[in-house]
Enzyme design. Structure first.
Site, mmCIF file in Angstrom:
data_model
loop_
_atom_site.group_PDB
_atom_site.id
_atom_site.type_symbol
_atom_site.label_atom_id
_atom_site.label_comp_id
_atom_site.label_asym_id
_atom_site.label_seq_id
_atom_site.Cartn_x
_atom_site.Cartn_y
_atom_site.Cartn_z
ATOM 1 N N ARG A 182 16.957 33.432 31.548
ATOM 2 C CA ARG A 182 18.138 34.203 31.152
ATOM 3 C C ARG A 182 19.189 34.172 32.263
ATOM 4 O O ARG A 182 20.397 34.149 31.980
ATOM 5 C CB ARG A 182 17.755 35.651 30.824
ATOM 6 C CG ARG A 182 18.948 36.455 30.300
ATOM 7 C CD ARG A 182 18.566 37.829 29.801
ATOM 8 N NE ARG A 182 18.048 38.675 30.859
ATOM 9 C CZ ARG A 182 17.568 39.902 30.674
ATOM 10 N NH1 ARG A 182 17.534 40.422 29.460
ATOM 11 N NH2 ARG A 182 17.103 40.610 31.687
ATOM 12 N N LYS A 207 24.432 38.624 31.112
ATOM 13 C CA LYS A 207 24.079 39.756 31.982
ATOM 14 C C LYS A 207 24.997 39.726 33.197
ATOM 15 O O LYS A 207 24.627 39.237 34.275
ATOM 16 C CB LYS A 207 22.592 39.678 32.368
ATOM 17 C CG LYS A 207 22.015 41.015 32.813
ATOM 18 C CD LYS A 207 20.510 41.003 32.746
ATOM 19 C CE LYS A 207 19.872 42.241 33.371
ATOM 20 N NZ LYS A 207 20.136 43.492 32.676
ATOM 21 N N TYR A 238 23.519 39.082 37.031
ATOM 22 C CA TYR A 238 22.375 39.712 37.690
ATOM 23 C C TYR A 238 21.156 39.695 36.791
ATOM 24 O O TYR A 238 21.246 39.347 35.606
ATOM 25 C CB TYR A 238 22.725 41.142 38.118
ATOM 26 C CG TYR A 238 22.751 42.155 36.988
ATOM 27 C CD1 TYR A 238 23.775 42.158 36.048
ATOM 28 C CD2 TYR A 238 21.742 43.099 36.849
ATOM 29 C CE1 TYR A 238 23.802 43.084 35.013
ATOM 30 C CE2 TYR A 238 21.756 44.030 35.826
ATOM 31 C CZ TYR A 238 22.788 44.017 34.906
ATOM 32 O OH TYR A 238 22.796 44.919 33.885
ATOM 33 N N GLU A 276 23.184 47.654 20.466
ATOM 34 C CA GLU A 276 22.134 47.991 21.440
ATOM 35 C C GLU A 276 22.519 49.310 22.081
ATOM 36 O O GLU A 276 23.378 50.032 21.566
ATOM 37 C CB GLU A 276 22.007 46.859 22.473
ATOM 38 C CG GLU A 276 23.298 46.579 23.217
ATOM 39 C CD GLU A 276 23.169 45.461 24.257
ATOM 40 O OE1 GLU A 276 22.050 45.100 24.625
ATOM 41 O OE2 GLU A 276 24.228 44.991 24.714
ATOM 42 N N LEU A 296 22.497 42.039 24.634
ATOM 43 C CA LEU A 296 21.783 41.315 25.685
ATOM 44 C C LEU A 296 20.428 40.868 25.126
ATOM 45 O O LEU A 296 19.721 41.683 24.518
ATOM 46 C CB LEU A 296 21.569 42.221 26.898
ATOM 47 C CG LEU A 296 21.002 41.454 28.092
ATOM 48 C CD1 LEU A 296 22.117 40.685 28.795
ATOM 49 C CD2 LEU A 296 20.304 42.373 29.065
HETATM 50 C C1 LIG Z 1 22.998 46.288 27.859
HETATM 51 C C2 LIG Z 1 21.532 46.038 27.992
HETATM 52 N N1 LIG Z 1 20.825 45.731 26.906
HETATM 53 C C3 LIG Z 1 19.491 45.505 26.980
HETATM 54 C C4 LIG Z 1 18.799 45.612 28.181
HETATM 55 C C5 LIG Z 1 17.310 45.366 28.224
HETATM 56 O O1 LIG Z 1 17.020 44.120 28.791
HETATM 57 P P1 LIG Z 1 15.641 43.864 29.531
HETATM 58 O O2 LIG Z 1 14.564 44.222 28.559
HETATM 59 O O3 LIG Z 1 15.656 42.426 29.834
HETATM 60 O O4 LIG Z 1 15.602 44.744 30.735
HETATM 61 C C6 LIG Z 1 19.506 45.920 29.342
HETATM 62 C C7 LIG Z 1 18.786 46.009 30.626
HETATM 63 O O5 LIG Z 1 19.261 46.482 31.606
HETATM 64 C C8 LIG Z 1 20.902 46.143 29.250
HETATM 65 O O6 LIG Z 1 21.612 46.449 30.345
#
Ligand SMILES: Cc1ncc(COP(=O)(O)O)c(C=O)c1O
Length: 294
Positions: free
Chosen positions: A55, A150, A36, A182, A206
């Site tokens: 991505r 993702k 997703y 993270e 991620l």
């Molecule tokens: C586990 C995780 N890390 C980091 C992020 C941040 O990613 P982004 O800045 O692309 O939303 C997300 C976003 O939902 C996430 O689920």
């Protein structure tokens, strides 16, 4: 609130949410076998869409699922869905699963993927969180080793987020082998001696689009940026800590495990980056909050 009349996209059609139906045999439901994206949309303009689509391709490659559309086709579909919503600032969710098949772990052959998109009102962080920062808790990262994909298999992240909710915090930041990874649904960056430091985009986190945006903004305003592993000790003794995500944008961490962190208030580097971030994103449809931290 779920709006049953909200127009969503499912397998080639725009339909009302209440009419969108997926089989119980969908591999997204049975196995979490899908990927997703969440794309922020300000004033009907998607933010960093090429990066989100890149991505998406990376995640699809990672689970060995063919991309059902070209970038141009995705771009057109996303813009059509945005145009169908009655509100201008949106968080657009896009999901592709390996489709509907007899339950069997092995990939089904010749089965079309299930493609679903919906776009909700953008959940701007409350003013309080921007001005005063947020509380986080810490935990050991016990997720799998492909956190760079993702995928819709989010149980590890769901359990992590609930630890935060149970302790009145907004996020759970995680450590693996004594290193910062993270948070449950956001990336984590720190500031030390004026430098912005971020863990590398390896298989353990991620590759956040907002992480990249925040680092781009930091560089643009002349801050030193260092991408390298961050130890637990370094993270917990940093001058500042931030979380970043498409819907939270960038927020300062001011409480960790119940104790005030970094003086209990957003730091000067955060304030500069937050301000510059607001100025660089597409203009939201309603009165911008950009002057908030001045
Ligand atoms: C586990 C995780 N890390 C980091 C992020 C941040 O990613 P982004 O800045 O692309 O939303 C997300 C976003 O939902 C996430 O689920």
């Amino acid at each position: 609130m779920l709006d049953p009349d909200r127009i969503v996209y499912l397998n080639g059609e725009f339909v009302a949410l209440q009419d969108a139906r997926v089989s119980v045999l969908d591999r997204g439901f049975i196995y979490g076998d899908g990927v997703y994206e969440v794309i922020p949309v300000y004033g009907r303009q998607p933010f960093r869409m090429p990066q989100h689509l890149r991505r998406l391709q990376y995640s699809l490659d990672g689970i060995r699922l063919a991309n059902p559309h070209t970038e141009a086709q995705w771009d057109a579909l996303v813009r059509e869905l945005i145009a169908k919503q009655p509100f201008a600032d949106q968080a657009l969710y896009l999901q592709i699963t390996r489709g509907v098949a007899k339950r069997d772990h092995a990939f089904p052959i010749g089965v079309p993927p299930t493609i679903f998109m919906m776009s909700n009102p953008f959940p701007f962080p409350p003013r309080e969180q921007i001005e005063h920062g947020v509380a986080v808790v810490t935990a050991e990262d016990n997720r799998w080793m492909r956190c760079d994909l993702k995928t819709t298999s989010l149980l590890g992240n769901v359990l992590m987020r609930q630890i935060a909710v149970d302790r009145n915090a907004v996020e759970t930041i995680m450590f693996r082998d004594d290193h910062l990874t993270e948070a449950s649904a956001s990336n984590v960056l720190i500031v030390k001696n004026g430098s912005v430091i971020a863990p590398p985009k390896d298989n353990l986190i991620l590759p956040g689009i907002t992480y990249d945006a925040a680092l781009d903004v930091a560089r643009a305003i002349g801050l030193p940026v260092d991408v390298r592993p961050v130890t637990r000790h370094e993270a917990l003794s940093a001058n500042e800590m931030w979380i970043s995500s498409s819907t939270r944008e960038v927020l300062a961490v001011t409480k960790i495990d119940g104790a005030p962190f970094a003086g209990g208030a957003p730091g000067p580097v955060f304030r500069a980056v937050w301000q510059a971030f607001q100025e660089r994103k597409p203009h939201p449809s309603h009165a911008p909050t950009a002057a908030l931290l001045r």
